[in-house]
Design an enzyme around this catalytic site. Sequence first.
Site, mmCIF file in Angstrom:
data_model
loop_
_atom_site.group_PDB
_atom_site.id
_atom_site.type_symbol
_atom_site.label_atom_id
_atom_site.label_comp_id
_atom_site.label_asym_id
_atom_site.label_seq_id
_atom_site.Cartn_x
_atom_site.Cartn_y
_atom_site.Cartn_z
ATOM 1 N N GLY A 16 0.836 -1.206 0.000
ATOM 2 C CA GLY A 16 0.000 0.000 0.000
ATOM 3 C C GLY A 16 0.870 1.254 0.000
ATOM 4 O O GLY A 16 1.834 1.334 0.752
ATOM 5 N N ASP A 133 -0.118 1.798 8.489
ATOM 6 C CA ASP A 133 -0.630 1.022 9.633
ATOM 7 C C ASP A 133 0.237 1.097 10.897
ATOM 8 O O ASP A 133 -0.223 0.738 11.985
ATOM 9 C CB ASP A 133 -0.797 -0.454 9.238
HETATM 10 O O1 F6P Z 1 -1.388 -0.200 3.387
HETATM 11 C C1 F6P Z 1 -2.071 -0.588 4.501
HETATM 12 C C2 F6P Z 1 -3.552 -0.598 4.206
HETATM 13 O O2 F6P Z 1 -4.006 0.697 3.884
HETATM 14 C C3 F6P Z 1 -4.379 -1.197 5.330
HETATM 15 O O3 F6P Z 1 -4.669 -0.242 6.325
HETATM 16 C C4 F6P Z 1 -5.581 -1.692 4.575
HETATM 17 O O4 F6P Z 1 -6.176 -2.771 5.245
HETATM 18 C C5 F6P Z 1 -5.014 -2.138 3.260
HETATM 19 O O5 F6P Z 1 -3.813 -1.442 3.096
HETATM 20 C C6 F6P Z 1 -5.912 -1.881 2.072
HETATM 21 O O6 F6P Z 1 -5.283 -2.407 0.958
HETATM 22 P P1 F6P Z 1 -5.789 -2.184 -0.533
HETATM 23 O O7 F6P Z 1 -5.510 -0.753 -0.897
HETATM 24 O O8 F6P Z 1 -4.976 -3.151 -1.326
HETATM 25 O O9 F6P Z 1 -7.248 -2.473 -0.527
#
Ligand code: F6P
Length: 324
Positions: A16, A133
Site C-alpha cells: 500500500g 498502519d
Molecule cells: O497499506 C495498509 C492498508 O491501507 C491497510 O490499512 C488496509 O487494510 C489495506 O492497506 C488496504 O489495501 P488495498 O488498498 O490493497 O485495498
Amino acid sequence: MKNIKHRHIAVFTSGGDSPGMNAALYGIVKKAEQSGIRLSGIRKGYEGLIDGDLVPLDAHKLQKMIHRGGTLLKTARSKRFLTLEGRQRALENLQKNDIDALIAIGGDGTFKGLLAFSEICDIPFIGIPGTIDNDISGTDYTLGFDSAVNTAIENIDKIRDTAESHNRIFLIEVMGRDSGYIAIHSGLCTGTDAILIPESGTDFMDLLDKIKNYHSEDAFLIVISEGDEIGAELVASKIKQINKDVDLRITRLGHVQRGGNPSALDRMLGIRLGVAAVDALLQGRENVMAGILNNQLHFTPFEEVVKQHQVTGEFQELLELFGK
Ligand code: F6P
C-alpha cells in the site's frame, strides 16, 4: 564500518502506498547523487522487478514532489513474486542491468519478499518501513502513519459537527488491517466516546453500558479499526438491539487515509530514512530495515522485523481512561 563502493542501486515502493514515500525517494536520489552512484527506479514494486520495468530517477522532479502523497514509482501487491519462478525472473533482471544493491520501501509483506529473495540473490538489500498502519517493529513510526492519522482526525472532527447537530451515534471505521494504531491515535485526538481495536478485542459489555447511559441530547462517536474482529455492521446491530430507537450512522473513511500531502513528520522521516538507506549500503550493511527509535537511526535485520500487533501498557491505560 566498511566503505563499500556500489555502482548501480535500484529502488522500488511496494504494498500500500503511504504519504512520505516520495520524500524517501528524494532522500535516496540526493544521497546517491552525492556519492556518485547510479540509481534506477523500479516501477510497480515487485511486479516491475519481474518485468524489468526500470526508469531513471530525476532528483529535480522528486524535489518538487516532496509534498505529494502516493508514490512516483507506483506500487503493487505482487502475487507473482510469491513464486520461485517470479523471483528468478526478478534476479535475471537485476543481473542484466548490473544492479548491485536494492532498496525497498514498504510494509512487512515487502520485507518478507526480500527475505525470500535473499535465498537466491546475494546482493545487499535495505528496507524502509512505509505503511500507514504503523505495525512494524524496529521503528517508532512507519512512513505515512502520521499523515493518515491527521487525515482521520480532520474527518472525525467534521463528523462530530454533524453528529452533534443531530444527536446521532456514529461508528467511524478507520484503516489498519491488523492493527489499531490509527484508531487509537485518531480516537484519542478527537475525544471519541469509544475506540474498538483488534488488539484488545471488542468489549461489548463496556460499550453497551455506555450506550445505555447515552442520552439522545448528545452525539456519541465510536472509532473502530477495520481490523476489529467484530466489524462495524455487527457492532451497529448490537447497539440497535439494546435500543432500537437510536439514530446511528456508519462512516468508513477508507482510502482517503492513504492519500494527501504528507505531514512534516512524514516528510522528515522519508528524507532521513532515504539518506540512511544509501548510507547503510555504503557502510556495507545488508538485509536490514532502517528505522527511527527514540529519534535515532536504527537498523534491524529483516529476520527480526516482525508485524507488531501489541498495544503497549501505556496505550492500554489511555484506552481504559478515554476510549472504553
Ligand atoms: O497499506 C495498509 C492498508 O491501507 C491497510 O490499512 C488496509 O487494510 C489495506 O492497506 C488496504 O489495501 P488495498 O488498498 O490493497 O485495498
